[in-house]
Design a protein around this motif. Structure first.
Motif, short mmCIF file in Angstrom:
data_model
loop_
_atom_site.label_atom_id
_atom_site.label_comp_id
_atom_site.label_asym_id
_atom_site.label_seq_id
_atom_site.Cartn_x
_atom_site.Cartn_y
_atom_site.Cartn_z
N TYR A 2 -30.02 52.72 -32.66
CA TYR A 2 -30.26 52.15 -31.35
C TYR A 2 -31.63 51.49 -31.34
N TYR A 12 -34.70 48.71 -21.89
CA TYR A 12 -33.33 49.18 -22.02
C TYR A 12 -33.12 49.80 -23.39
N ARG A 13 -32.41 50.92 -23.43
CA ARG A 13 -32.02 51.54 -24.70
C ARG A 13 -30.62 51.01 -25.01
N VAL A 14 -30.46 50.33 -26.14
CA VAL A 14 -29.19 49.69 -26.47
C VAL A 14 -28.72 50.10 -27.85
N ALA A 15 -27.41 50.10 -28.03
CA ALA A 15 -26.77 50.36 -29.31
C ALA A 15 -25.65 49.33 -29.48
N ASP A 18 -22.66 48.40 -26.78
CA ASP A 18 -23.00 48.72 -25.39
C ASP A 18 -22.87 47.49 -24.50
N LYS A 19 -22.56 47.73 -23.22
CA LYS A 19 -22.60 46.69 -22.20
C LYS A 19 -23.72 47.05 -21.24
N ILE A 20 -24.62 46.11 -21.00
CA ILE A 20 -25.73 46.36 -20.09
C ILE A 20 -25.86 45.22 -19.10
N GLU A 95 -24.47 40.21 -17.43
CA GLU A 95 -23.89 41.33 -18.19
C GLU A 95 -23.81 40.93 -19.65
N GLN A 97 -23.04 42.10 -23.87
CA GLN A 97 -22.39 42.98 -24.86
C GLN A 97 -23.28 42.94 -26.09
#
Length: 103
Positions: A2, A12-15, A18-20, A95, A97
């Motif tokens: 991540y 933001y913590r993302v991997a 993920d959808k943010i 949004e 991905q």
């Protein structure tokens, strides 16, 4: 794996996968966006923290769509002076991905 990225003044913590939802970005639907402001990366148990960013780290994301958040009412009121103001606000967002993390 991540990463922690910064965009729109927020972190933001993302991997991958993920959808943010982030602050509105000037990119069309289906376009790829790259974030260079990566503050930290975790890969295979190794955690790297940047000062302030990790050199060479990038996060790629695809724009899924744009929209507006829920309505928030702003109401101003002063007692005994017949002062009332009501205003609505809907924050625009993009949004994303998350596709890959490099670095």
């Amino acid at each position: 794996m991540y990463a922690i990225i910064e965009t729109g003044g927020k972190q933001y913590r993302v991997a991958p996968g993920d959808k943010i939802r982030v602050e509105r970005l000037p990119a069309g639907e289906g376009e790829t966006v790259t974030f260079d402001r990566v503050l930290a990366v975790e890969r295979d148990g190794e955690f790297r923290v940047g000062t302030p960013t990790v050199p060479g780290a990038r996060v790629s994301a695809r724009v899924v769509g744009h929209g507006k958040g829920p309505k928030i009412l702003v109401f101003k009121f002063r007692a005994k002076s017949n002062y009332r103001r009501r205003q609505g606000h809907r924050q625009p967002f993009t949004e994303l991905q998350i596709e890959s993390i490099e670095g």
